[in-house]
Scaffold this motif. Structure first.
Motif, PDB file in Angstrom:
ATOM      1  N   ALA A  37       0.837  -1.210   0.000  1.00  0.00           N
ATOM      2  CA  ALA A  37       0.000   0.000   0.000  1.00  0.00           C
ATOM      3  C   ALA A  37       0.869   1.256   0.000  1.00  0.00           C
ATOM      4  CB  ALA A  37      -0.931  -0.005   1.212  1.00  0.00           C
ATOM      5  N   GLU A  38       1.956   1.257   0.768  1.00  0.00           N
ATOM      6  CA  GLU A  38       2.865   2.403   0.790  1.00  0.00           C
ATOM      7  C   GLU A  38       3.512   2.608  -0.579  1.00  0.00           C
ATOM      8  OE1 GLU A  38       5.598   1.542   3.949  1.00  0.00           O
ATOM      9  OE2 GLU A  38       4.278   2.385   5.479  1.00  0.00           O
ATOM     10  N   SER A  39       3.910   1.527  -1.220  1.00  0.00           N
ATOM     11  CA  SER A  39       4.512   1.608  -2.547  1.00  0.00           C
ATOM     12  C   SER A  39       3.515   2.156  -3.555  1.00  0.00           C
ATOM     13  CB  SER A  39       5.000   0.221  -2.971  1.00  0.00           C
ATOM     14  OG  SER A  39       5.478   0.251  -4.290  1.00  0.00           O
ATOM     15  N   LEU A  40       2.276   1.682  -3.492  1.00  0.00           N
ATOM     16  CA  LEU A  40       1.239   2.160  -4.397  1.00  0.00           C
ATOM     17  C   LEU A  40       0.988   3.646  -4.189  1.00  0.00           C
ATOM     18  CD1 LEU A  40      -0.980   1.700  -6.494  1.00  0.00           C
ATOM     19  CD2 LEU A  40      -2.475   0.944  -4.634  1.00  0.00           C
ATOM     20  N   LEU A  41       0.913   4.067  -2.953  1.00  0.00           N
ATOM     21  CA  LEU A  41       0.693   5.479  -2.648  1.00  0.00           C
ATOM     22  C   LEU A  41       1.842   6.344  -3.174  1.00  0.00           C
ATOM     23  CD1 LEU A  41      -1.100   7.582  -1.301  1.00  0.00           C
ATOM     24  CD2 LEU A  41       0.091   7.117   0.851  1.00  0.00           C
ATOM     25  N   ALA A  42       3.073   5.888  -2.998  1.00  0.00           N
ATOM     26  CA  ALA A  42       4.228   6.640  -3.503  1.00  0.00           C
ATOM     27  C   ALA A  42       4.166   6.748  -5.026  1.00  0.00           C
ATOM     28  CB  ALA A  42       5.524   5.966  -3.062  1.00  0.00           C
ATOM     29  N   ASP A  43       3.812   5.655  -5.704  1.00  0.00           N
ATOM     30  CA  ASP A  43       3.702   5.687  -7.169  1.00  0.00           C
ATOM     31  C   ASP A  43       2.574   6.611  -7.618  1.00  0.00           C
ATOM     32  OD1 ASP A  43       5.816   3.941  -7.488  1.00  0.00           O
ATOM     33  OD2 ASP A  43       4.541   2.164  -7.642  1.00  0.00           O
ATOM     34  N   GLU A  44       1.445   6.551  -6.932  1.00  0.00           N
ATOM     35  CA  GLU A  44       0.326   7.447  -7.264  1.00  0.00           C
ATOM     36  C   GLU A  44       0.745   8.903  -7.086  1.00  0.00           C
ATOM     37  OE1 GLU A  44      -2.854   6.169  -4.715  1.00  0.00           O
ATOM     38  OE2 GLU A  44      -3.428   4.546  -6.052  1.00  0.00           O
ATOM     39  N   ASN A  45       1.472   9.198  -6.022  1.00  0.00           N
ATOM     40  CA  ASN A  45       1.934  10.562  -5.781  1.00  0.00           C
ATOM     41  C   ASN A  45       2.883  11.037  -6.875  1.00  0.00           C
ATOM     42  OD1 ASN A  45       0.443  11.110  -3.491  1.00  0.00           O
ATOM     43  ND2 ASN A  45       1.984  10.290  -2.108  1.00  0.00           N
ATOM     44  N   ARG A  46       3.750  10.142  -7.371  1.00  0.00           N
ATOM     45  CA  ARG A  46       4.650  10.508  -8.469  1.00  0.00           C
ATOM     46  C   ARG A  46       3.851  10.876  -9.723  1.00  0.00           C
ATOM     47  NH1 ARG A  46       8.247   7.020  -6.018  1.00  0.00           N
ATOM     48  NH2 ARG A  46       7.488   5.121  -6.980  1.00  0.00           N
ATOM     49  N   ILE A  47       2.795  10.126  -9.995  1.00  0.00           N
ATOM     50  CA  ILE A  47       1.963  10.431 -11.166  1.00  0.00           C
ATOM     51  C   ILE A  47       1.248  11.766 -10.965  1.00  0.00           C
ATOM     52  CG2 ILE A  47      -0.065   9.694 -12.484  1.00  0.00           C
ATOM     53  CD1 ILE A  47       0.941   6.784 -12.041  1.00  0.00           C
ATOM     54  N   LEU A  48       0.702  11.991  -9.783  1.00  0.00           N
ATOM     55  CA  LEU A  48       0.030  13.263  -9.509  1.00  0.00           C
ATOM     56  C   LEU A  48       1.008  14.438  -9.593  1.00  0.00           C
ATOM     57  CD1 LEU A  48      -2.341  12.218  -6.585  1.00  0.00           C
ATOM     58  CD2 LEU A  48      -2.980  12.819  -8.935  1.00  0.00           C
ATOM     59  N   GLU A  49       2.224  14.238  -9.129  1.00  0.00           N
ATOM     60  CA  GLU A  49       3.237  15.293  -9.234  1.00  0.00           C
ATOM     61  C   GLU A  49       3.552  15.588 -10.696  1.00  0.00           C
ATOM     62  OE1 GLU A  49       6.530  13.896  -6.871  1.00  0.00           O
ATOM     63  OE2 GLU A  49       5.433  14.209  -4.996  1.00  0.00           O
ATOM     64  N   ALA A  50       3.602  14.552 -11.535  1.00  0.00           N
ATOM     65  CA  ALA A  50       3.854  14.750 -12.963  1.00  0.00           C
ATOM     66  C   ALA A  50       2.724  15.567 -13.585  1.00  0.00           C
ATOM     67  CB  ALA A  50       3.996  13.404 -13.670  1.00  0.00           C
ATOM     68  N   VAL A  51       1.494  15.280 -13.193  1.00  0.00           N
ATOM     69  CA  VAL A  51       0.350  16.056 -13.691  1.00  0.00           C
ATOM     70  C   VAL A  51       0.480  17.503 -13.222  1.00  0.00           C
ATOM     71  CG1 VAL A  51      -2.160  16.364 -13.520  1.00  0.00           C
ATOM     72  CG2 VAL A  51      -1.212  14.065 -13.817  1.00  0.00           C
ATOM     73  N   ALA A  52       0.807  17.698 -11.949  1.00  0.00           N
ATOM     74  CA  ALA A  52       0.899  19.043 -11.378  1.00  0.00           C
ATOM     75  C   ALA A  52       2.006  19.869 -12.036  1.00  0.00           C
ATOM     76  CB  ALA A  52       1.129  18.967  -9.872  1.00  0.00           C
ATOM     77  N   ARG A  53       3.110  19.222 -12.424  1.00  0.00           N
ATOM     78  CA  ARG A  53       4.202  19.986 -13.046  1.00  0.00           C
ATOM     79  C   ARG A  53       3.997  20.162 -14.542  1.00  0.00           C
ATOM     80  NH1 ARG A  53       7.194  16.019 -15.370  1.00  0.00           N
ATOM     81  NH2 ARG A  53       7.711  14.192 -14.161  1.00  0.00           N
ATOM     82  N   GLY A  54       2.886  19.635 -15.066  1.00  0.00           N
ATOM     83  CA  GLY A  54       2.562  19.849 -16.472  1.00  0.00           C
ATOM     84  C   GLY A  54       3.229  18.886 -17.430  1.00  0.00           C
ATOM     85  N   ALA A  55       3.515  17.674 -16.958  1.00  0.00           N
ATOM     86  CA  ALA A  55       4.126  16.676 -17.842  1.00  0.00           C
ATOM     87  C   ALA A  55       3.186  16.396 -19.015  1.00  0.00           C
ATOM     88  CB  ALA A  55       4.390  15.382 -17.069  1.00  0.00           C
ATOM     89  N   VAL A  56       3.755  15.960 -20.111  1.00  0.00           N
ATOM     90  CA  VAL A  56       2.949  15.672 -21.300  1.00  0.00           C
ATOM     91  C   VAL A  56       2.146  14.394 -21.074  1.00  0.00           C
ATOM     92  CG1 VAL A  56       4.473  16.895 -22.886  1.00  0.00           C
ATOM     93  CG2 VAL A  56       4.864  14.469 -22.421  1.00  0.00           C
ATOM     94  N   LEU A  57       0.992  14.318 -21.727  1.00  0.00           N
ATOM     95  CA  LEU A  57       0.078  13.189 -21.540  1.00  0.00           C
ATOM     96  C   LEU A  57       0.734  11.835 -21.794  1.00  0.00           C
ATOM     97  CD1 LEU A  57      -2.766  12.298 -20.784  1.00  0.00           C
ATOM     98  CD2 LEU A  57      -3.405  12.572 -23.205  1.00  0.00           C
ATOM     99  N   PRO A  58       1.513  11.643 -22.858  1.00  0.00           N
ATOM    100  CA  PRO A  58       2.136  10.324 -23.063  1.00  0.00           C
ATOM    101  C   PRO A  58       3.008   9.881 -21.892  1.00  0.00           C
ATOM    102  CG  PRO A  58       2.268  11.605 -25.078  1.00  0.00           C
ATOM    103  CD  PRO A  58       1.767  12.539 -23.995  1.00  0.00           C
ATOM    104  N   GLU A  59       3.721  10.815 -21.271  1.00  0.00           N
ATOM    105  CA  GLU A  59       4.557  10.479 -20.115  1.00  0.00           C
ATOM    106  C   GLU A  59       3.690  10.039 -18.937  1.00  0.00           C
ATOM    107  OE1 GLU A  59       7.297  12.771 -16.789  1.00  0.00           O
ATOM    108  OE2 GLU A  59       7.082  13.699 -18.751  1.00  0.00           O
ATOM    109  N   ILE A  60       2.626  10.763 -18.689  1.00  0.00           N
ATOM    110  CA  ILE A  60       1.721  10.432 -17.583  1.00  0.00           C
ATOM    111  C   ILE A  60       1.087   9.065 -17.809  1.00  0.00           C
ATOM    112  CG2 ILE A  60      -0.426  11.089 -16.427  1.00  0.00           C
ATOM    113  CD1 ILE A  60       0.409  14.047 -17.066  1.00  0.00           C
TER     114      ILE A  60
END
Length: 131
Positions: A37-60
């Motif tokens: 669960a901790e690993s999943l949460l960390a991975d989800e947070n990385r994806i949300l951070e990518a969205v927040a910093r404006g990463a391109v859709l293919p990367e997300i």
């Protein structure tokens, strides 16, 4: 049949040891679940951070595919997008699928007969394919 004091203590110790083994196994299972669960949460947070910093859709989308593959061991993930007309699918992400497959499915017509993806798009329902 009657047991003597030594036999009773041995039986009690065996029962206590078995109880401790079961508790230890349950603790291991809970620790593994918490770690996952901790690993999943960390991975989800990385994806949300990518969205927040404006990463391109293919990367997300590629990161999302990798996350799903990590959580579902032995699986491959691909994301198709429906084009603006609603008639065709476009490659979104599939970092582990062969490029030939990605090329072959890109811009394919959307029909219920076009496999699981076509059926899901046309029906608006979740479709799960085992292979």
């Amino acid at each position: 049949m009657k047991f003597g004091p030594t036999q009773n203590r041995t039986a009690d110790a065996t029962t206590a040891a078995e109880s401790l083994r079961r508790e230890l196994e349950q603790s291991r299972i809970r620790i593994n679940e918490l770690s996952r669960a901790e690993s999943l949460l960390a991975d989800e947070n990385r994806i949300l951070e990518a969205v927040a910093r404006g990463a391109v859709l293919p990367e997300i989308l590629a990161n999302l595919c990798r996350l799903i593959q990590e959580q579902c061991e032995g699986s491959l993930c691909g994301i198709l997008l429906v084009d603006h007309t609603g008639d065709r699918v476009e490659h979104g992400a599939a970092p582990s699928l062969p490029q030939e497959y990605n090329d072959a499915i890109h811009l394919r017509s959307v029909t219920p007969e076009a496999g699981a993806c076509g059926l899901a798009i046309c029906s608006g329902e979740q479709v799960i394919s085992s292979d």
